[in-house]
Design an enzyme around this catalytic site. Sequence first.
Site, PDB file in Angstrom:
ATOM      1  N   CYS A  90      -0.938   5.648   9.972  1.00  0.00           N
ATOM      2  CA  CYS A  90       0.306   4.985  10.369  1.00  0.00           C
ATOM      3  C   CYS A  90       0.027   3.649  11.033  1.00  0.00           C
ATOM      4  O   CYS A  90      -0.814   3.560  11.933  1.00  0.00           O
ATOM      5  CB  CYS A  90       1.058   5.830  11.398  1.00  0.00           C
ATOM      6  SG  CYS A  90       1.799   7.282  10.732  1.00  0.00           S
ATOM      7  N   CYS A 112       1.713  -2.507  15.565  1.00  0.00           N
ATOM      8  CA  CYS A 112       1.744  -2.272  14.118  1.00  0.00           C
ATOM      9  C   CYS A 112       1.111  -3.419  13.327  1.00  0.00           C
ATOM     10  O   CYS A 112       1.506  -4.587  13.476  1.00  0.00           O
ATOM     11  CB  CYS A 112       3.206  -2.087  13.690  1.00  0.00           C
ATOM     12  SG  CYS A 112       3.397  -1.914  11.924  1.00  0.00           S
ATOM     13  N   GLU A 141       0.830  -1.202   0.000  1.00  0.00           N
ATOM     14  CA  GLU A 141       0.000   0.000   0.000  1.00  0.00           C
ATOM     15  C   GLU A 141       0.867   1.255   0.000  1.00  0.00           C
ATOM     16  O   GLU A 141       1.976   1.269   0.545  1.00  0.00           O
ATOM     17  CB  GLU A 141      -0.918  -0.018   1.223  1.00  0.00           C
ATOM     18  CG  GLU A 141      -1.999  -1.070   1.055  1.00  0.00           C
ATOM     19  CD  GLU A 141      -2.919  -1.193   2.255  1.00  0.00           C
ATOM     20  OE1 GLU A 141      -4.137  -1.120   2.053  1.00  0.00           O
ATOM     21  OE2 GLU A 141      -2.433  -1.362   3.380  1.00  0.00           O
ATOM     22  N   CYS A 191       3.582   8.472   1.210  1.00  0.00           N
ATOM     23  CA  CYS A 191       4.108   7.519   2.184  1.00  0.00           C
ATOM     24  C   CYS A 191       4.315   6.188   1.455  1.00  0.00           C
ATOM     25  O   CYS A 191       3.346   5.565   1.016  1.00  0.00           O
ATOM     26  CB  CYS A 191       3.076   7.402   3.308  1.00  0.00           C
ATOM     27  SG  CYS A 191       3.542   6.232   4.566  1.00  0.00           S
ATOM     28  N   CYS A 210       6.738  -7.014   7.399  1.00  0.00           N
ATOM     29  CA  CYS A 210       7.922  -6.565   8.139  1.00  0.00           C
ATOM     30  C   CYS A 210       8.251  -7.628   9.177  1.00  0.00           C
ATOM     31  O   CYS A 210       7.344  -8.154   9.825  1.00  0.00           O
ATOM     32  CB  CYS A 210       7.641  -5.230   8.832  1.00  0.00           C
ATOM     33  SG  CYS A 210       9.024  -4.659   9.859  1.00  0.00           S
ATOM     34  N   CYS A 224       6.620  -5.111  15.803  1.00  0.00           N
ATOM     35  CA  CYS A 224       6.294  -4.161  16.879  1.00  0.00           C
ATOM     36  C   CYS A 224       4.839  -4.402  17.308  1.00  0.00           C
ATOM     37  O   CYS A 224       3.966  -4.657  16.472  1.00  0.00           O
ATOM     38  CB  CYS A 224       6.473  -2.723  16.414  1.00  0.00           C
ATOM     39  SG  CYS A 224       8.162  -2.362  15.913  1.00  0.00           S
TER      40      CYS A 224
HETATM   41  N1  SAH Z   1       9.530   0.431   9.948  1.00  0.00           N
HETATM   42  C1  SAH Z   1       9.722   1.814   9.983  1.00  0.00           C
HETATM   43  C2  SAH Z   1       8.861   2.574   8.994  1.00  0.00           C
HETATM   44  C3  SAH Z   1       7.468   2.112   8.787  1.00  0.00           C
HETATM   45  S1  SAH Z   1       6.393   2.318  10.177  1.00  0.00           S
HETATM   46  C4  SAH Z   1       9.558   2.362  11.384  1.00  0.00           C
HETATM   47  O1  SAH Z   1       9.095   1.614  12.243  1.00  0.00           O
HETATM   48  O2  SAH Z   1       9.941   3.497  11.607  1.00  0.00           O
HETATM   49  C5  SAH Z   1       6.089   4.082  10.067  1.00  0.00           C
HETATM   50  C6  SAH Z   1       5.666   4.720  11.374  1.00  0.00           C
HETATM   51  O3  SAH Z   1       4.333   4.284  11.763  1.00  0.00           O
HETATM   52  C7  SAH Z   1       6.579   4.356  12.535  1.00  0.00           C
HETATM   53  O4  SAH Z   1       6.903   5.460  13.342  1.00  0.00           O
HETATM   54  C8  SAH Z   1       5.717   3.387  13.275  1.00  0.00           C
HETATM   55  O5  SAH Z   1       6.156   3.215  14.580  1.00  0.00           O
HETATM   56  C9  SAH Z   1       4.346   4.012  13.133  1.00  0.00           C
HETATM   57  N2  SAH Z   1       3.273   3.133  13.523  1.00  0.00           N
HETATM   58  C10 SAH Z   1       3.218   1.789  13.445  1.00  0.00           C
HETATM   59  N3  SAH Z   1       2.064   1.320  13.961  1.00  0.00           N
HETATM   60  C11 SAH Z   1       1.369   2.407  14.377  1.00  0.00           C
HETATM   61  C12 SAH Z   1       0.084   2.582  15.005  1.00  0.00           C
HETATM   62  N4  SAH Z   1      -0.707   1.552  15.294  1.00  0.00           N
HETATM   63  N5  SAH Z   1      -0.306   3.847  15.303  1.00  0.00           N
HETATM   64  C13 SAH Z   1       0.483   4.896  14.993  1.00  0.00           C
HETATM   65  N6  SAH Z   1       1.675   4.791  14.410  1.00  0.00           N
HETATM   66  C14 SAH Z   1       2.137   3.552  14.109  1.00  0.00           C
HETATM   67 FE1  SF4 Z   2       8.064  -2.976  11.147  1.00  0.00          FE
HETATM   68 FE2  SF4 Z   2       5.771  -1.831  11.862  1.00  0.00          FE
HETATM   69 FE3  SF4 Z   2       7.788  -2.020  13.608  1.00  0.00          FE
HETATM   70 FE4  SF4 Z   2       7.986  -0.324  11.498  1.00  0.00          FE
HETATM   71  S1  SF4 Z   2       6.532  -0.190  13.189  1.00  0.00           S
HETATM   72  S2  SF4 Z   2       9.564  -1.765  12.282  1.00  0.00           S
HETATM   73  S3  SF4 Z   2       6.858  -1.515   9.940  1.00  0.00           S
HETATM   74  S4  SF4 Z   2       6.680  -3.731  12.718  1.00  0.00           S
END
Ligand code: SAH
Ligand code: SF4
Length: 378
Positions: free
Chosen positions: A369, A149, A122, A135, A142, A146
């Site tokens: 995000c 996410c 996406e 974006c 991934c 986390c």
């Molecule tokens: N993997 C990279 C980039 C992709 S994620 C990273 O983690 O930085 C892009 C951003 O979205 C990151 O700051 C991530 O922590 C945030 N993000 C992920 N899940 C989210 C959520 N549920 N609510 C808000 N931001 C989120």
């Molecule tokens: Fe991967 Fe999501 Fe963590 Fe970014 S926030 S490193 S995309 S698992």
Amino acid sequence: MNSKNTFSWKYEACSSEVDSQEIVNNAKNNAAKINLLNFASDDLEKFFLDLGEKSFRAPQVIKWMHQVGISDFAMMSNLSLVLRQYLAEHCEIKAPKIAKEQVASDGTRKWLLQLEDDNFIETVFIPEDSRGTLCVSSQVGCPLGCDFCATGAMGFKRNLTVAEIIGQLWLAVRQLSPDKTTRTHVVTNVVFMGMGEPLLNYDNVLGATKLMFDDNAYGLSKLKVTVSTSGLIPEMLLLKEQSEVSLAVSLHAPTDELRSRLMPINKKYPLKELITVCDDYFKDQRRYVTIEYIMLDGINDQAAHAKQLVKLLSHGRYKVNLIPGNVVAHSSLKPSSSANIDIFRQILLDAGINTITRKSRGWEISAACGQLVGADNA
Ligand code: SAH
Ligand code: SF4
């Protein structure tokens, strides 16, 4: 790049004398043509030199591909006919396919893109008053898992190619250009904040950023292209040496105990080392590292956390983006109240740290995000 071996022969050979029958057969049998969207300027120059062409063919073709946005070699009128025919036979200019486009009431657009192997990614376009931010995704899924996410929850499938990364910008520019009446309808900024961890796909992300900066392609400034990382220290050090791209680091917690709970990668690269790298990152330039901090109710959003964060960030130049946590299906984490976000932000501001609360955009089409999963989930 696979150009090194396959194309160290003159393209005239295909119509008359053949230097190496094997190579010709390979090229002919090669069901997948060479996708020129995979080439940044230096690779494309090498490609043309190997064909016996002059290096200036590279900027010519890059302009056609990225500025004019065409994928038909026959239209590249400043190339010789023989070269055009050769390219049409052996090469292609191919971005992912748009499987679905959704537009939210705030103007945010999300494209579901189908890749050649039927994986999906996406891409999100966020128009604002004075800019338009794209974006982009860097991986299918991934591996870093986390807790908050949705992309992490789907696991890791594969890295994207340069063509699949730059193809997202290529497509967005083409899709948006019919309405190109104001700056809000064009891409002025690119952030690697879509699906995936960009620094786990280092070479291809670097290749794509070269095209973003290239004046013959998109000509974006180094301040307007941002790689967001969960904090992979070795790759960050390499990136610092090799690129002027802007850097955002997803911190999300001010202590190792809490960060390791939210982001398993913290066990490998703990906060002290990570912050030391961030403190030094733009030391010699007057530039800021952006810190991303998701606000999660009762988890990391208390005044005490804000004070710990101030202390952590006291040795470098930082901007902080507070991101109201977006709810994702697999996680019980909840977004902070706006009152708590305001208190948290004020503590950082009082300490002299430039802090903004990022607006949640595209919520109703699951484009915010952390919500991207490469499927029709809106
Ligand atoms: N993997 C990279 C980039 C992709 S994620 C990273 O983690 O930085 C892009 C951003 O979205 C990151 O700051 C991530 O922590 C945030 N993000 C992920 N899940 C989210 C959520 N549920 N609510 C808000 N931001 C989120
Ligand atoms: Fe991967 Fe999501 Fe963590 Fe970014 S926030 S490193 S995309 S698992």
